[in-house]
Design a protein around this motif. Structure first.
Motif, short mmCIF file in Angstrom:
data_model
loop_
_atom_site.label_atom_id
_atom_site.label_comp_id
_atom_site.label_asym_id
_atom_site.label_seq_id
_atom_site.Cartn_x
_atom_site.Cartn_y
_atom_site.Cartn_z
N GLN A 133 0.84 -1.19 0.00
CA GLN A 133 0.00 0.00 0.00
C GLN A 133 0.88 1.25 0.00
OE1 GLN A 133 -3.48 -0.41 2.88
NE2 GLN A 133 -2.10 -2.00 3.63
N ASN A 134 0.25 2.40 -0.22
CA ASN A 134 1.00 3.65 -0.31
C ASN A 134 0.46 4.68 0.69
OD1 ASN A 134 2.67 5.73 -1.12
ND2 ASN A 134 1.49 6.22 -2.96
N PRO A 135 0.86 4.60 1.95
CA PRO A 135 1.75 3.63 2.59
C PRO A 135 0.96 2.53 3.30
CG PRO A 135 1.39 5.44 4.09
CD PRO A 135 0.54 5.73 2.88
N PRO A 136 1.61 1.50 3.83
CA PRO A 136 0.93 0.55 4.70
C PRO A 136 0.37 1.26 5.94
CG PRO A 136 3.06 -0.32 4.01
CD PRO A 136 3.02 1.12 3.59
N GLN A 137 -0.63 0.66 6.56
CA GLN A 137 -1.31 1.30 7.68
C GLN A 137 -0.47 1.29 8.95
OE1 GLN A 137 -5.07 -0.53 8.66
NE2 GLN A 137 -5.09 0.34 10.73
N SER A 138 0.08 0.14 9.31
CA SER A 138 0.76 -0.02 10.60
C SER A 138 2.24 0.34 10.51
CB SER A 138 0.62 -1.46 11.09
OG SER A 138 1.35 -2.34 10.25
N PHE A 139 2.83 0.60 11.67
CA PHE A 139 4.27 0.85 11.69
C PHE A 139 5.04 -0.38 11.22
CE2 PHE A 139 8.01 0.06 14.57
CZ PHE A 139 8.94 0.69 13.74
N ALA A 140 4.65 -1.57 11.71
CA ALA A 140 5.33 -2.79 11.29
C ALA A 140 5.19 -3.01 9.80
CB ALA A 140 4.79 -3.99 12.07
N GLY A 141 4.04 -2.65 9.24
CA GLY A 141 3.86 -2.75 7.80
C GLY A 141 4.79 -1.82 7.04
N LYS A 142 4.92 -0.60 7.52
CA LYS A 142 5.83 0.36 6.88
C LYS A 142 7.28 -0.14 6.97
CE LYS A 142 3.03 4.50 7.88
NZ LYS A 142 1.95 3.89 8.67
N LEU A 143 7.65 -0.65 8.14
CA LEU A 143 9.02 -1.13 8.32
C LEU A 143 9.30 -2.33 7.43
CD1 LEU A 143 11.74 -1.08 9.79
CD2 LEU A 143 10.71 -2.48 11.60
N THR A 144 8.36 -3.25 7.35
CA THR A 144 8.54 -4.43 6.49
C THR A 144 8.71 -4.02 5.04
OG1 THR A 144 7.18 -5.72 8.03
CG2 THR A 144 7.59 -6.68 5.86
N ALA A 145 7.88 -3.08 4.59
CA ALA A 145 7.98 -2.59 3.22
C ALA A 145 9.34 -1.95 2.97
CB ALA A 145 6.87 -1.58 2.94
N PHE A 146 9.84 -1.19 3.92
CA PHE A 146 11.13 -0.54 3.79
C PHE A 146 12.26 -1.57 3.72
CE2 PHE A 146 14.97 1.54 5.27
CZ PHE A 146 14.94 2.76 4.62
N LEU A 147 12.21 -2.57 4.61
CA LEU A 147 13.24 -3.60 4.62
C LEU A 147 13.22 -4.42 3.34
CD1 LEU A 147 12.94 -4.79 8.34
CD2 LEU A 147 14.78 -3.41 7.34
N TYR A 148 12.03 -4.69 2.83
CA TYR A 148 11.92 -5.47 1.60
C TYR A 148 12.49 -4.67 0.42
CZ TYR A 148 9.94 -8.51 -1.98
OH TYR A 148 9.78 -9.37 -3.06
N GLU A 149 12.25 -3.37 0.43
CA GLU A 149 12.79 -2.51 -0.63
C GLU A 149 14.32 -2.54 -0.59
OE1 GLU A 149 11.89 0.14 -3.89
OE2 GLU A 149 10.61 -1.15 -2.64
N ARG A 150 14.89 -2.52 0.59
CA ARG A 150 16.35 -2.57 0.71
C ARG A 150 16.87 -3.93 0.26
NH1 ARG A 150 20.06 0.70 3.09
NH2 ARG A 150 22.01 -0.19 3.90
N PHE A 151 16.19 -5.00 0.66
CA PHE A 151 16.59 -6.34 0.27
C PHE A 151 16.62 -6.47 -1.25
CE2 PHE A 151 14.81 -10.37 -1.28
CZ PHE A 151 15.87 -11.22 -0.99
N LYS A 152 15.62 -5.96 -1.93
CA LYS A 152 15.57 -6.05 -3.40
C LYS A 152 16.74 -5.31 -4.04
CE LYS A 152 11.44 -4.42 -3.99
NZ LYS A 152 10.25 -3.93 -4.72
N ASP A 153 17.16 -4.22 -3.39
CA ASP A 153 18.23 -3.41 -3.96
C ASP A 153 19.60 -4.03 -3.72
OD1 ASP A 153 19.17 -0.81 -5.16
OD2 ASP A 153 20.15 -0.69 -3.20
N VAL A 154 19.81 -4.64 -2.53
CA VAL A 154 21.14 -5.13 -2.18
C VAL A 154 21.33 -6.61 -2.46
CG1 VAL A 154 21.30 -3.39 -0.39
CG2 VAL A 154 20.54 -5.68 0.23
N GLY A 155 20.24 -7.34 -2.77
CA GLY A 155 20.36 -8.75 -3.10
C GLY A 155 20.85 -9.62 -1.97
N GLY A 156 20.50 -9.27 -0.73
CA GLY A 156 20.86 -10.11 0.40
C GLY A 156 22.26 -9.87 0.93
N SER A 157 22.87 -8.74 0.60
CA SER A 157 24.24 -8.46 1.03
C SER A 157 24.34 -8.26 2.53
CB SER A 157 24.76 -7.21 0.31
OG SER A 157 25.96 -6.76 0.89
N ARG A 158 25.35 -8.87 3.13
CA ARG A 158 25.59 -8.68 4.55
C ARG A 158 26.03 -7.25 4.84
NH1 ARG A 158 29.73 -8.44 8.17
NH2 ARG A 158 29.42 -9.47 10.21
#
Length: 497
Positions: A133-158
C-alpha cells in the motif's frame, strides 16, 4: 528576534545514517540529541531522516530547516542544571502519507545503517495487511515494506544489513518487532531469501529509554529561554538532565552505533539489559506507583509538591531506599543506590510539572506489574512486612474508594486541607472497587480487614495470593482503618514518626 533556521545558524551536513519512525519529543530529546552530541565530537558523522507516520504536516520542521533546541533544566546531585543545545542532526522530516516513495528510495542508500522507532505501544501490534500500500497502515507494515525494498536493492548483502532499535516502552520490544515483521513477510509471501536476509543481516535490538521530556515549555518559560538563545524556536524541547538509553547488542552493534561513544555512561550497549530494565521498573516506576496515591490524598497536585512536603518526601525516600532498592537483583548494589538518588533528584526537578493524577491512570495494573514482585522479593529476603509498602498499599486502596459514577467515569473523594476533593479514578478496576466498597463499614476494624483480605486474595488479578504473606493483611488493614477514621495525614504522620 530572528527565527531559527540554517540561514541564521549555518551548520554542516552529514550522510543520512539513521531512519527514525516518530517525530515525538522523547526521540528528539534523547536519541537525536545524543547523535548530535556524537557528531560534534566527530564520533558518528551521520544525520537522521525522520518519518512522520501519523497525519498532519511537517511544516514546523521545514520552517526551521529541521533545527531545534534542547533545553535541559533540573537538578543533579543537588546542583541546578541549565544547558541549551542546538540540535543539528536531523536532515529531513518526511510524511509517510505524502512522501512514501521518497522514504522507500532511502532504503537504497548505502550510508543508512540504523532504524529507530517510537510509535507508542500501539505501534507494536500486529495488523494483517498488504505492505504494498502507499503507505501501509501499521508501523510494522511500513518497516517491512522498507526492509523489503532494501533487500531487493542489495540482493541479500551482509554489508547492507541494518540495526533496528525500537524504543517503545514494551519489554523485549526488539523481539516483538522482529516477530511482527516476520509475520508480515509470511503474509505477503516475500520469500525465503528475504526471510534469510532478515534473519542474518538485520539485527533487532531490545532497548530501554529513560528520560522525562515534557516537550515545549509554557509560553512564559519559552520566551525566557528564547531571550537567552537570541532566536525564536517553535520546536524548543525541554528535558530533565538524566538520560539513559540501554541497547541490547554485541560488538557489531557497538561498531555500527558509534554515537554511543559520545557518552558511554548514558548510552549503554550490552548483550543483556535486564538489569537496567529491572532497575527502572522497580525503583523509578515502582516508587511512583506506591507513593503517588498517598501524596494525592495528602492534597498534592504535582510530583514537585510531593517532594516539597516533608511527610510525603520522607515516605518516598524511605520506601525507595529501605524496601525497594534491596530487592533489585544486581551484581553491584551501589549502582542501584546511585540510581535511586538520581530518581529522587529527578522528582525534585522544579522545571517539570508532572501531575499526580496522570500517574494514577491504570494505577491497579501498574501496582501489579511494578510492585508485586518487589513485595514478594522483600519477604524472601527479610521474612517480614515491608511497613512503608503496607502504608502505600493502604493509600492505594483508599484512593480506589470510588463513591460515584457519572457517564462512565468513576470518582473518589477525600478531605484535604482545602476541603472535600473529588477526583476521577481512571482505572480498569474502578468498577470492581465501586462494587465492593459499599459493603465496608469504615468504623469497624473487622469489616475493613475483610475488605483488604478480599482484595489481596484475588490471585487472578495480582498473579499471587497477597493475603498469604505473613502479616500483610493486618498491616494494610490497620493503616487503611486509621486513614478512614483519623484521616490520611494523621495516619502517615504517625506511621513515619
Amino acid at each position: 528576534m530572528t527565527k531559527l533556521n540554517r540561514t541564521t545558524h549555518p551548520v554542516s551536513s552529514n550522510p543520512e545514517r539513521v531512519l527514525q519512525f516518530g517525530t515525538g519529543v522523547l526521540l528528539r530529546g534523547l536519541v537525536d540529541y545524543q547523535i548530535d552530541k556524537a557528531n560534534k565530537q566527530g564520533l558518528f558523522n551521520g544525520s537522521v531522516v525522520i518519518v512522520k507516520s501519523t497525519g498532519g504536516t511537517t511544516d514546523e520542521f521545514a520552517q526551521q530547516d529541521n533545527l531545534y533546541t534542547v533545553a535541559v533544566r533540573g537538578v543533579r546531585q543537588g546542583q541546578s542544571i541549565s544547558e541549551n543545545t542546538l540540535v543539528t542532526s536531523v536532515s529531513r522530516v518526511l510524511s509517510a502519507q505524502t512522501a512514501w516513495r521518497d522514504i522507500l528510495n532511502l532504503a537504497k542508500s548505502p550510508s543508512l545503517r540504523v532504524i529507530v522507532s517510537n510509535t507508542t505501544e500501539v505501534g507494536l501490534q500486529y495488523v494483517e495487511e498488504s505492505i504494498f500500500q502507499n503507505p501501509p497502515q501499521s508501523f510494522a507494515g511500513k518497516l517491512t515494506a522498507f526492509l523489503y525494498e532494501r533487500f531487493k536493492d542489495v540482493g541479500g548483502s551482509r554489508n547492507r544489513g541494518l540495526v533496528v532499535i525500537p524504543t517503545e516502552l514494551v519489554v523485549d520490544n526488539g523481539l516483538k518487532l522482529r516477530d511482527l515483521v516476520e509475520r508480515l513477510a509470511a503474509h505477503n509471501e516475500l520469500g525465503k531469501l528475504f526471510s534469510k536476509w532478515l534473519k542474518f543481516h538485520v539485527r533487532f535490538c531490545n532497548s530501554l529509554v529513560d528520560r522525562i521530556v515534557p516537550g515545549k515549555p509554557e509560553a512564559g518559560i519559552k520566551k525566557q529561554i528564547e531571550e537567552e538563545l537570541g532566536y525564536e524556536d517553535d520546536l524548543l524541547t525541554m528535558t530533565e538532565p538524566y538520560h539513559l538509553w540501554a541497547i541490547e547488542g554485541d560488538d557489531r552493534v557497538k561498531e555500527i552505533l558509534s554515537f554511543a561513544g559520545a557518552n558511554p555512561n548514558t548510552i549503554v550497549i550490552d548483550e543483556d539489559i535486564t538489569f537496567y530494565r529491572e532497575r527502572k521498573l522497580r525503583v523509578l516506576n515502582g516508587s511512583h506507583t506506591i507513593s503517588v496515591p498517598l501524596a494525592y490524598l495528602l492534597g498534592h497536585e504535582i510530583v514537585l509538591d510531593m517532594m516539597n512536603d516533608p511527610l510525603s518526601s520522607q515516605f518516598i525516600r524511605e520506601v525507595m531506599q529501605q524496601e525497594i532498592v534491596p530487592t533489585v537483583p544486581a551484581d553491584d548494589v551501589a549502582l542501584v543506590k546511585e540510581f535511586a538518588d538520581e530518581v529522587l533528584d529527578r522528582f525534585r526537578n522544579p522545571s517539570i510539572e508532572h501531575l499526580l493524577l496522570n500517574i494514577t491512570v491504570q494505577e491497579s495494573a501498574k501496582m501489579q506489574a511494578r510492585n508485586v514482585t518487589t513485595l514478594q522479593r522483600y519477604y524472601e529476603l527479610f521474612n517480614k512486612v515491608p511497613d512503608r509498602f503496607a502504608l502505600g498499599f493502604a493509600a492505594y486502596l483508599r484512593f480506589m474508594k470510588v463513591t460515584h459514577e457519572d457517564k462512565g467515569t468513576y470518582y473518589g473523594e477525600v478531605d484535604v486541607a482545602a476541603g472535600l476533593l473529588n477526583y476521577p479514578v481512571k482505572d480498569d478496576r474502578a468498577a470492581y472497587y465501586y462494587g465492593i466498597w459499599p459493603a465496608v463499614q469504615t468504623s469497624d476494624e473487622a469489616s475493613v480487614r475483610a475488605f483488604v483480605e478480599k482484595v489481596c486474595s484475588d490471585k487472578d488479578f495480582w498473579k499471587a495470593d497477597l493475603s498469604a504473606l505473613p502479616g500483610w493483611v493486618d498491616a494494610v488493614s490497620g493503616y487503611l482503618y486509621k486513614m478512614l477514621n483519623k484521616g490520611v495525614r494523621a495516619t502517615v504522620k504517625e506511621a513515619l514518626a
